[in-house]
Write a protein that holds these residues in place. Structure first.
Motif, mmCIF file in Angstrom:
data_model
loop_
_atom_site.group_PDB
_atom_site.id
_atom_site.type_symbol
_atom_site.label_atom_id
_atom_site.label_comp_id
_atom_site.label_asym_id
_atom_site.label_seq_id
_atom_site.Cartn_x
_atom_site.Cartn_y
_atom_site.Cartn_z
ATOM 1 N N PHE A 198 -1.437 -9.084 -6.513
ATOM 2 C CA PHE A 198 -2.334 -9.668 -7.206
ATOM 3 C C PHE A 198 -2.696 -10.645 -8.098
ATOM 4 O O PHE A 198 -3.443 -10.511 -8.437
ATOM 5 N N GLY A 199 -1.648 -11.661 -7.507
ATOM 6 C CA GLY A 199 -1.596 -12.787 -8.001
ATOM 7 C C GLY A 199 -0.977 -12.856 -9.872
ATOM 8 O O GLY A 199 -1.407 -13.620 -10.477
ATOM 9 N N GLY A 200 -0.831 -11.549 -9.621
ATOM 10 C CA GLY A 200 0.187 -11.711 -11.262
ATOM 11 C C GLY A 200 -0.615 -10.239 -11.873
ATOM 12 O O GLY A 200 0.177 -10.325 -13.286
ATOM 13 N N ALA A 201 -1.966 -10.033 -11.595
ATOM 14 C CA ALA A 201 -2.571 -9.597 -12.379
ATOM 15 C C ALA A 201 -1.516 -7.218 -12.434
ATOM 16 O O ALA A 201 -2.160 -7.147 -13.345
ATOM 17 N N VAL A 202 -1.073 -6.975 -11.139
ATOM 18 C CA VAL A 202 -0.740 -6.087 -11.264
ATOM 19 C C VAL A 202 0.980 -6.208 -11.732
ATOM 20 O O VAL A 202 1.711 -6.959 -10.322
ATOM 21 N N PRO B 92 -4.771 -8.532 2.741
ATOM 22 C CA PRO B 92 -5.669 -8.039 3.201
ATOM 23 C C PRO B 92 -5.444 -6.807 4.478
ATOM 24 O O PRO B 92 -5.231 -6.337 5.113
ATOM 25 N N GLY B 93 -6.719 -5.635 3.257
ATOM 26 C CA GLY B 93 -7.267 -4.859 3.998
ATOM 27 C C GLY B 93 -6.318 -3.412 3.489
ATOM 28 O O GLY B 93 -6.678 -2.719 3.918
ATOM 29 N N ASN B 94 -5.601 -3.710 2.562
ATOM 30 C CA ASN B 94 -4.787 -2.813 2.330
ATOM 31 C C ASN B 94 -5.249 -2.538 0.933
ATOM 32 O O ASN B 94 -6.101 -3.003 0.180
ATOM 33 N N ALA C 68 6.999 -1.586 6.639
ATOM 34 C CA ALA C 68 6.214 -2.530 4.948
ATOM 35 C C ALA C 68 5.158 -2.822 4.815
ATOM 36 O O ALA C 68 4.395 -3.027 6.029
ATOM 37 N N TRP C 69 4.642 -2.498 3.678
ATOM 38 C CA TRP C 69 3.319 -2.936 3.406
ATOM 39 C C TRP C 69 3.282 -3.168 1.625
ATOM 40 O O TRP C 69 4.440 -2.985 1.499
#
Length: 257
Positions: free
Chosen positions: A86-90, A159-161, A153-154
């Motif tokens: 998440f762009g480094g948020a997590v 998007p959508g996850n 893999a995910w």
């Protein structure tokens, strides 16, 4: 972290009386909302304190058994690595899972043994809680000794996850939850089906020291069973049983690739 295979018949009979469960406890039924519990907008940390899925850095678990007459080994390693989503948020902890054909029966991954699958998985806990949230996995399978991209893999930030619940804070029989939230790719669902004594080569556990999961993949209808032990983690995965755990100082499988 899936390995959703059919379970031995002994795992299928899990009743309140046979497991010695308190009836009120056994009747606990609740569907956990993974989108709420593991919402990526909240703060997470890596100080894991979930009693059924502890993840101290350097910890390893070795499970062994047979499937269709083939000796298999499973090595799980909590790496001293993180993965940002998440762009480094997590920031998540990276856990490697390695399955191999244990042809020499020594329970160690040797370069001359056949690797079956290596995956790295991403976990974090919401700050102030002890639910282990699952943020995805990268999978490498092997064909004739050569690595190929694996299925399933995910990443939770695609998007959508979304993140799933890997281990609830207080797992109780009857609970259900989404473990993977990647529509059309990885959609594993879990039901907590009971608790009961478990004897594996690594030790013995009483009724209140275990929790048993039934996993179901709605994409291919496969199902399997796992057993977790208090303060230890994974005890059984289908026909594989825990033989060793702790700071075993064995190399991650990635070093063999």
């Amino acid at each position: 972290m899936k390995r959703i295979w059919a379970a031995p018949a002994a795992f299928l009979i899990l009743t309140t009386s046979s497991l010695g469960l308190d009836p009120a406890h056994a009747a606990s039924k609740k569907k956990l909302d993974a989108l709420e519990v593991c919402d990526s907008d909240q703060a997470f940390d890596l100080d894991f304190d979930n009693t059924f899925f502890p993840l101290p850095t350097g910890q390893q678990w070795i499970l062994r058994g047979e499937e269709d007459g083939e000796p298999l080994g499973l090595q799980i390693t909590v790496l001293d690595e993180t993965e940002a989503l998440f762009g480094g948020a997590v920031t998540t902890r990276v856990v490697e899972e390695c399955e191999w054909s244990d042809t020499d029966g020594d329970g160690e991954v040797d370069p001359d043994e056949e690797l079956i699958e290596v995956s790295v998985n991403f976990f974090a806990e919401p700050r102030g809680g002890s639910t282990v949230c699952y943020f995805g996995e990268e999978v490498t399978e092997f064909e004739n000794g050569d690595p190929v991209p694996g299925s399933g893999a995910w990443r939770a930030d695609d998007p959508g996850n979304a993140p799933g619940i890997f281990m609830p804070e207080d797992p109780r029989p009857g609970m259900t939850f989404a473990q993977e939230v990647a529509p059309g790719v990885a959609e594993d669902e879990v039901k907590v089906v009971g608790s009961g004594p478990a004897n594996v080569p690594a030790g013995s556990f009483e009724n209140d020291e275990t929790i048993r999961f039934r996993e179901f993949n709605p994409l291919d209808f496969d199902k399997g069973y796992k057993v977790f032990g208090e303060d230890v983690g994974l005890l059984r995965d289908a026909a594989l049983e825990l033989t060793e755990f702790g700071d075993l100082d064995r190399p991650p499988c990635a070093e063999l690739l």
